[in-house]
Design a protein around this motif. Structure first.
Motif, short mmCIF file in Angstrom:
data_model
loop_
_atom_site.label_atom_id
_atom_site.label_comp_id
_atom_site.label_asym_id
_atom_site.label_seq_id
_atom_site.Cartn_x
_atom_site.Cartn_y
_atom_site.Cartn_z
N VAL A 195 0.87 -1.17 0.00
CA VAL A 195 0.00 0.00 0.00
C VAL A 195 0.91 1.22 0.00
CG1 VAL A 195 -0.26 -0.08 2.53
CG2 VAL A 195 -1.90 1.22 1.14
N GLY A 196 0.80 2.03 -1.03
CA GLY A 196 1.70 3.17 -1.15
C GLY A 196 3.15 2.74 -1.19
N GLN A 233 -9.69 9.48 2.83
CA GLN A 233 -8.58 9.42 1.89
C GLN A 233 -8.62 8.12 1.08
OE1 GLN A 233 -4.86 10.35 3.76
NE2 GLN A 233 -3.64 9.89 1.94
N THR A 234 -8.20 8.21 -0.17
CA THR A 234 -8.10 7.05 -1.05
C THR A 234 -6.64 6.66 -1.18
OG1 THR A 234 -10.07 7.72 -2.27
CG2 THR A 234 -8.58 6.20 -3.39
N VAL A 235 -6.37 5.35 -1.08
CA VAL A 235 -5.00 4.86 -1.24
C VAL A 235 -4.96 3.79 -2.34
CG1 VAL A 235 -4.24 5.39 1.09
CG2 VAL A 235 -5.29 3.20 0.63
N ARG A 236 -3.78 3.59 -2.88
CA ARG A 236 -3.59 2.63 -3.97
C ARG A 236 -2.87 1.39 -3.43
NH1 ARG A 236 -3.77 2.20 -9.35
NH2 ARG A 236 -2.11 1.13 -10.47
N GLU A 258 -1.09 -2.29 -4.58
CA GLU A 258 -0.46 -2.99 -5.70
C GLU A 258 -0.03 -4.37 -5.22
OE1 GLU A 258 2.66 -0.38 -6.98
OE2 GLU A 258 1.25 0.89 -8.08
N ALA A 279 -3.69 -3.95 -9.37
CA ALA A 279 -3.68 -2.70 -8.61
C ALA A 279 -5.12 -2.20 -8.51
CB ALA A 279 -2.79 -1.66 -9.28
N ILE A 280 -5.38 -1.53 -7.40
CA ILE A 280 -6.72 -1.00 -7.16
C ILE A 280 -6.61 0.12 -6.13
CG2 ILE A 280 -7.30 -2.58 -5.29
CD1 ILE A 280 -10.09 -2.88 -6.63
N SER A 281 -7.52 1.07 -6.20
CA SER A 281 -7.59 2.13 -5.19
C SER A 281 -8.85 1.94 -4.37
CB SER A 281 -7.60 3.51 -5.86
OG SER A 281 -6.36 3.74 -6.51
N HIS A 282 -8.76 2.35 -3.10
CA HIS A 282 -9.92 2.22 -2.22
C HIS A 282 -9.93 3.39 -1.24
CE1 HIS A 282 -13.13 0.04 -0.20
NE2 HIS A 282 -12.59 0.43 0.94
N ARG A 283 -11.12 3.89 -0.95
CA ARG A 283 -11.32 5.00 -0.01
C ARG A 283 -11.76 4.44 1.34
NH1 ARG A 283 -14.43 10.61 -0.69
NH2 ARG A 283 -15.09 10.84 1.47
#
Length: 174
Positions: free
Chosen positions: A72-73, A84-87, A89, A130-134
């Motif tokens: 994550v990050g 906040q949204t994080v990416r 991988e 990969a995906i982003s989630h809030r």
């Protein structure tokens, strides 16, 4: 699943079941005895201070279970603010001779509910997802990526889907 039955949908979402590994082991044993086909190399491990330690990569680890590396990050954990949204991988890698990646499923609740799939290319030994989630609620969540592999790469085959998890920690502050 404890009696060798296929797990229910609910149970399948909450654990990495041993049943597919058992199914593969029996299949490998039959092929070895009946046709002389050697099974994949056994999983390499060491034991230190009562802990089983396995190498970090599929090439070093061997065995039949996919290796799931999740960040994550770019790290193993992150602290963020609510809203906040994080990416995320992830990389799912299958050891040589153990098949192909068939699924990648995400759990953003930390409760073992793998409800968000990512597409993986067919017949690949390594899949990057990969995906982003809030995150809106404060707290600590252990996000998980479940990677699945099947010897022939058949994603539709519900049997012999060998799984593993990668996890990261997300701390959400007010």
């Amino acid at each position: 699943a404890l009696h060798g039955d296929e797990p229910t949908t609910e149970a399948a979402n909450h654990v990495v079941t041993y049943v597919p590994v058992l199914q593969e082991a029996l299949r490998d044993l039959a092929l070895w005895v009946e046709k002389g086909v050697a099974p994949p190399a056994s999983t390499r491990y060491t034991i230190a201070d009562g802990q089983v330690l396995v190498p970090a990569t599929a090439a070093e680890r061997h065995g039949i279970q996919p290796v799931v590396d999740l960040k994550v990050g770019g790290r193993d954990s992150i602290t963020i603010r609510a809203g906040q949204t994080v990416r995320f991988e992830g990389t799912i890698t299958v050891p040589g001779g153990a098949g192909y990646v068939t699924r990648a499923d995400w759990d953003f609740s930390g409760k073992g509910a793998f409800t968000t799939p990512s597409q993986v290319p067919p017949r690949t030994r390594e899949a990057k997802v990969a995906i982003s989630h809030r995150f809106d609620q404060p707290g600590t969540v252990y996000v998980a990526l479940k990677g699945s592999a099947q010897r022939e790469g058949d994603a539709a085959n519900t049997y012999r889907q060998v799984q593993n998890l990668g996890r990261v920690r997300v701390v959400v502050r007010d």
